[in-house]
Design a protein around this motif. Structure first.
Motif, PDB file in Angstrom:
ATOM      1  N   GLY C  43       8.718  -7.060 -12.898  1.00 24.63           N
ATOM      2  CA  GLY C  43       8.273  -5.932 -12.084  1.00 24.63           C
ATOM      3  C   GLY C  43       8.916  -5.939 -10.712  1.00 24.63           C
ATOM      4  N   VAL C  44       8.999  -4.745 -10.140  1.00 21.27           N
ATOM      5  CA  VAL C  44       9.558  -4.598  -8.795  1.00 21.27           C
ATOM      6  C   VAL C  44       8.581  -3.775  -7.964  1.00 21.27           C
ATOM      7  N   ILE C  45       8.323  -4.271  -6.752  1.00 18.10           N
ATOM      8  CA  ILE C  45       7.506  -3.458  -5.855  1.00 18.10           C
ATOM      9  C   ILE C  45       8.347  -3.085  -4.650  1.00 18.10           C
ATOM     10  N   VAL C  46       8.431  -1.781  -4.387  1.00 20.55           N
ATOM     11  CA  VAL C  46       9.110  -1.341  -3.169  1.00 20.55           C
ATOM     12  C   VAL C  46       8.015  -0.879  -2.208  1.00 20.55           C
ATOM     13  N   ASP C  47       7.869  -1.630  -1.126  1.00 18.30           N
ATOM     14  CA  ASP C  47       6.808  -1.325  -0.166  1.00 18.30           C
ATOM     15  C   ASP C  47       7.376  -0.467   0.957  1.00 18.30           C
ATOM     16  N   VAL C  48       6.911   0.779   1.044  1.00 18.37           N
ATOM     17  CA  VAL C  48       7.449   1.700   2.048  1.00 18.37           C
ATOM     18  C   VAL C  48       6.427   1.986   3.154  1.00 18.37           C
ATOM     19  N   VAL C  79       4.904   1.397  -3.364  1.00 24.17           N
ATOM     20  CA  VAL C  79       3.587   1.290  -2.734  1.00 24.17           C
ATOM     21  C   VAL C  79       3.664   1.606  -1.245  1.00 24.17           C
ATOM     22  N   GLY C  80       2.528   2.020  -0.709  1.00 25.15           N
ATOM     23  CA  GLY C  80       2.398   2.171   0.742  1.00 25.15           C
ATOM     24  C   GLY C  80       2.908   3.484   1.325  1.00 25.15           C
ATOM     25  N   ILE C  81       3.087   4.503   0.474  1.00 24.21           N
ATOM     26  CA  ILE C  81       3.499   5.799   1.036  1.00 24.21           C
ATOM     27  C   ILE C  81       2.386   6.275   1.974  1.00 24.21           C
ATOM     28  N   GLN C  82       2.752   6.566   3.206  1.00 27.37           N
ATOM     29  CA  GLN C  82       1.748   6.982   4.195  1.00 27.37           C
ATOM     30  C   GLN C  82       1.244   8.395   3.882  1.00 27.37           C
ATOM     31  N   PRO C  83      -0.015   8.685   4.213  1.00 26.85           N
ATOM     32  CA  PRO C  83      -0.564  10.013   3.935  1.00 26.85           C
ATOM     33  C   PRO C  83       0.319  11.148   4.471  1.00 26.85           C
ATOM     34  N   ASP C  84       0.748  11.028   5.720  1.00 26.13           N
ATOM     35  CA  ASP C  84       1.576  12.097   6.311  1.00 26.13           C
ATOM     36  C   ASP C  84       2.903  12.237   5.573  1.00 26.13           C
ATOM     37  N   VAL C  85       3.460  11.103   5.176  1.00 23.71           N
ATOM     38  CA  VAL C  85       4.735  11.122   4.467  1.00 23.71           C
ATOM     39  C   VAL C  85       4.547  11.781   3.094  1.00 23.71           C
ATOM     40  N   VAL C  99       7.908   8.192 -11.191  1.00 19.93           N
ATOM     41  CA  VAL C  99       7.840   6.892 -10.530  1.00 19.93           C
ATOM     42  C   VAL C  99       6.375   6.523 -10.338  1.00 19.93           C
ATOM     43  N   THR C 100       6.046   5.281 -10.694  1.00 21.55           N
ATOM     44  CA  THR C 100       4.669   4.849 -10.511  1.00 21.55           C
ATOM     45  C   THR C 100       4.422   4.557  -9.030  1.00 21.55           C
ATOM     46  N   THR C 101       3.275   4.983  -8.542  1.00 26.06           N
ATOM     47  CA  THR C 101       2.941   4.733  -7.140  1.00 26.06           C
ATOM     48  C   THR C 101       1.585   4.051  -7.060  1.00 26.06           C
ATOM     49  N   ALA C 102       1.394   3.273  -6.007  1.00 29.57           N
ATOM     50  CA  ALA C 102       0.092   2.650  -5.785  1.00 29.57           C
ATOM     51  C   ALA C 102      -0.149   2.579  -4.283  1.00 29.57           C
ATOM     52  N   LEU C 103      -1.422   2.392  -3.940  1.00 28.07           N
ATOM     53  CA  LEU C 103      -1.821   2.476  -2.541  1.00 28.07           C
ATOM     54  C   LEU C 103      -1.083   1.468  -1.663  1.00 28.07           C
ATOM     55  N   GLU C 106      -1.193  -4.881  -2.695  1.00 33.88           N
ATOM     56  CA  GLU C 106      -2.239  -5.478  -3.528  1.00 33.88           C
ATOM     57  C   GLU C 106      -2.442  -4.674  -4.815  1.00 33.88           C
ATOM     58  N   GLU C 107      -2.591  -3.364  -4.654  1.00 32.32           N
ATOM     59  CA  GLU C 107      -2.796  -2.511  -5.818  1.00 32.32           C
ATOM     60  C   GLU C 107      -1.566  -2.517  -6.718  1.00 32.32           C
ATOM     61  N   GLY C 108      -0.417  -2.555  -6.107  1.00 25.92           N
ATOM     62  CA  GLY C 108       0.822  -2.567  -6.871  1.00 25.92           C
ATOM     63  C   GLY C 108       0.919  -3.812  -7.734  1.00 25.92           C
ATOM     64  N   LEU C 109       0.588  -4.944  -7.136  1.00 28.75           N
ATOM     65  CA  LEU C 109       0.628  -6.205  -7.883  1.00 28.75           C
ATOM     66  C   LEU C 109      -0.399  -6.205  -9.003  1.00 28.75           C
ATOM     67  N   ALA C 110      -1.602  -5.678  -8.712  1.00 28.16           N
ATOM     68  CA  ALA C 110      -2.652  -5.618  -9.729  1.00 28.16           C
ATOM     69  C   ALA C 110      -2.179  -4.789 -10.917  1.00 28.16           C
ATOM     70  N   TYR C 111      -1.496  -3.692 -10.600  1.00 27.77           N
ATOM     71  CA  TYR C 111      -0.998  -2.821 -11.658  1.00 27.77           C
ATOM     72  C   TYR C 111       0.022  -3.548 -12.517  1.00 27.77           C
ATOM     73  N   LEU C 112       0.954  -4.231 -11.864  1.00 26.52           N
ATOM     74  CA  LEU C 112       2.011  -4.921 -12.613  1.00 26.52           C
ATOM     75  C   LEU C 112       1.428  -6.036 -13.476  1.00 26.52           C
ATOM     76  N   LYS C 113       0.466  -6.770 -12.912  1.00 21.14           N
ATOM     77  CA  LYS C 113      -0.140  -7.876 -13.664  1.00 21.14           C
ATOM     78  C   LYS C 113      -0.784  -7.362 -14.937  1.00 21.14           C
ATOM     79  N   GLN C 114      -1.496  -6.254 -14.793  1.00 20.99           N
ATOM     80  CA  GLN C 114      -2.180  -5.672 -15.930  1.00 20.99           C
ATOM     81  C   GLN C 114      -1.187  -5.206 -16.990  1.00 20.99           C
ATOM     82  N   LEU C 115      -0.108  -4.629 -16.484  1.00 21.38           N
ATOM     83  CA  LEU C 115       0.923  -4.112 -17.376  1.00 21.38           C
ATOM     84  C   LEU C 115       1.548  -5.242 -18.185  1.00 21.38           C
ATOM     85  N   VAL C 116       1.865  -6.325 -17.473  1.00 25.32           N
ATOM     86  CA  VAL C 116       2.503  -7.467 -18.126  1.00 25.32           C
ATOM     87  C   VAL C 116       1.537  -8.094 -19.125  1.00 25.32           C
ATOM     88  N   LYS C 117       0.250  -8.192 -18.706  1.00 23.19           N
ATOM     89  CA  LYS C 117      -0.762  -8.754 -19.585  1.00 23.19           C
ATOM     90  C   LYS C 117      -0.883  -7.889 -20.837  1.00 23.19           C
TER      91      LYS C 117
END
Lengths: 286, 137, 124
Positions: C43-48, C79-85, C99-103, C106-117
């Motif tokens: 998995g890859v998380i891009v934190d913006v 992950v981390g797209i700001q509300p205004d953005v 593209v999958t997005t998460a808050l 932390e949420e991004g990692l939880a998502y990936l873990k679940q996916l891998v599991k």
């Protein structure tokens, strides 16, 4: 009454007008002090500092005389608006404002009676010239005051309106956004901003957007609803839309809104149930 | 309070400069934070258009007033090849470059006013404006 | 400013800085593609979170990153797209549909873990 002879020509009238203006100018200090004495006695100046009273009363006095002289009211309007905006009028009651100007009007009037008491023709003409001016000034002041009040009321309505679209947290990760009344684009934008910030602040994963209370939508608002859904998704939250009436559904379809992009459930209860299921999955799958 | 900033656009890195300057200027009017982001995004798109299609040009940012309203105007000017079919360029999904083809129509959606002038062989000028929202009823 | 990439277990985490030029984005793309292959990441998380503007080019690059890493066996979450953005993006028309997005991280990692599991239980 018989002032036809006296006001035979325009020249004489303007000469007489100048006489009135000179009269008010010459007696400025006396009349102004008298005005302040009376208004103070009536408790009309309670909220003002002595310094404010002095400068404001001089300006008001001179502005009024200026209106009489020129027959133009621009200066009075500008000044009245300025007073209102500066909040000088806001701290005063309607009674105080109107009372002050009525008193000033009486003072001007009485000074004319005093001066022309032995010449009825002149007195009558003086009042003919003076009274319309006094009335116009009074209505300008009252209007400025009312406009300022209306502005304040509008601001308060704005505040109430913001309060009236609350973003509620139903449980952890679940927000509810009840949209009530007709949405205009300005309010719709505000709503989206509020919701997006709330999603972040509450770490919400699902939002139930209930539009039961919205009677109709236009294309702009419809687009806005879709944008809200998309923007929420970018923050990782799923929006469940509920309460879309058949009319609104029809409008959305006509407008070409892709309803498949909206996660819709008939009523609010169903929406909340669906939201809880989504949360139960702990997932992001749609 | 009419301020004006000119940013020369030649390199990709100028895009970032332009939007940072624009955001800074827009902060003089109390735009909401989301409106500031909107303005910066629009500047980014306009500057990108210049880099991608014209090779160079300038972005002029200025604060404006009209009928008691305050706002910001962004002028994007280049001496590039010009746009052949304006109507086509304003359609979503149309792109001859490397973006998503949302540049012009998207920018129009972001801003309140949008004007475009283009002449083949001479260049393109785009003027967009964002007004500060009054507390309208 | 070059985007730093952290390797954490099966995942790569790229934290985008506030000032992101096109060049930085292209570099990020190349780096991620290379590292996903080298580390066999799932998995890859891009934190913006730090990003204050996302224009069409940035969105396109994120989409490309998500597509290409997927072809190489890794799921990308932005992950981390700001509300205004986010609001500006949708007005511009950038939905990032695929593209999958998460808050946040932390949420991004939880998502990936679940996916891998989820994937590995299927494999069992």
């Amino acid at each position: 009454m018989g002032n036809d002879g006296f006001l035979a020509s325009k020249d004489i009238k303007s000469d007489f007008l100048q006489e009135l203006v000179d009269h008010f100018r010459d007696n400025r200090e006396t009349l102004r002090q008298q005005w302040l004495k009376e208004t103070t006695a009536k408790g009309l100046l309670a909220n003002l500092t002595p310094e404010e009273i002095k400068t404001e009363s001089i300006t008001i006095y001179d502005t009024c005389v200026g209106c009489l002289e020129t027959g133009k009211y621009d200066a009075a309007e500008v000044y009245a608006n300025m007073l209102a905006e500066r909040g000088v009028l806001r701290g005063m009651t309607t009674e105080q404002i109107i009372g002050n100007f009525l008193t000033l009007r009486d003072i001007y009037g009485r000074s004319l009676f005093q001066r022309y008491q032995h010449d009825f023709n002149r007195l009558s003409t003086a009042l003919d010239i003076y009274e319309p001016v006094a009335n116009t000034i009074l209505s300008i002041v009252a209007l400025a005051f009312i406009k300022e009040r209306e502005r304040v009321v509008r601001l308060q309505q704005e505040a109430i309106r913001e309060l009236s679209t609350p973003v509620l947290q139903l449980r952890e990760g679940l927000l509810m956004l009840p949209i009530i009344r007709v949405l205009d684009t300005y309010r719709a934008r505000q709503l989206t901003e509020q919701l997006l910030h709330a999603i972040r602040a509450h770490r919400a994963k699902v939002v139930v957007m209930d539009i039961t209370g919205v009677p109709s939508v236009d294309s702009k608002v419809a687009n806005h609803l879709v944008q809200t859904v998309e923007a929420s998704r970018l923050l990782g939250a799923t929006v469940v839309a509920t309460g879309i009436s058949p009319e609104i559904a029809q409008t959305l379809v006509t407008l070409g809104v892709d309803l498949s992009r909206l996660n819709t459930v008939g009523d609010l209860q169903g929406g909340i149930e669906k939201a809880e299921r989504l949360l139960g999955y702990e997932g992001f799958k749609e | 309070m009419i301020e004006k900033i000119i940013v020369n656009i030649g390199l990709e890195s100028d895009i970032v400069t332009a939007r940072q300057q624009g955001k800074k200027l827009a902060k003089h009017l109390d735009f909401s934070s989301s409106e500031l982001t909107t303005i910066a995004t629009a500047i980014s798109e306009l500057a990108r258009n210049i880099v991608d299609y014209a090779g160079g040009g300038e972005i002029i940012l200025k604060l404006i007033q009209q009928n008691g309203k305050q706002g910001i105007a962004i002028v994007a000017r280049d001496n590039g090849p010009g746009i052949k079919d304006l109507e086509l360029a304003m359609q979503d999904g149309y792109s001859t470059g490397k973006g998503l083809g949302l540049g012009l129509p998207g920018t129009k959606r972001l801003m309140d006013d949008f004007e475009i002038f283009s002449e083949i062989g001479k260049g393109t000028t785009i003027i967009v404006k964002k007004w500060r929202k009054q507390n309208a009823c | 400013m070059k985007v730093p990439i952290l390797k954490q277990g099966d995942y790569l985490i790229a934290s985008v800085q506030s000032v992101l030029t096109d060049l930085d984005l292209k570099q990020l793309h190349d780096d991620l593609v290379e590292k996903v292959g080298r580390f066999r990441s799932r998995g890859v998380i891009v934190d913006v979170t730090a990003l204050d503007v996302m224009d069409s080019f940035a969105a396109r690059m994120l989409r490309t990153i998500a597509h290409i890493t997927k072809l190489r066996g890794a799921e990308t979450v932005v992950v981390g797209i700001q509300p205004d953005v986010a609001f500006s993006m949708v007005q511009l028309g950038l939905m990032l549909d695929d593209v999958t997005t998460a808050l946040d991280l932390e949420e991004g990692l939880a998502y990936l873990k679940q996916l891998v599991k989820g994937n590995s239980t299927k494999d069992d």
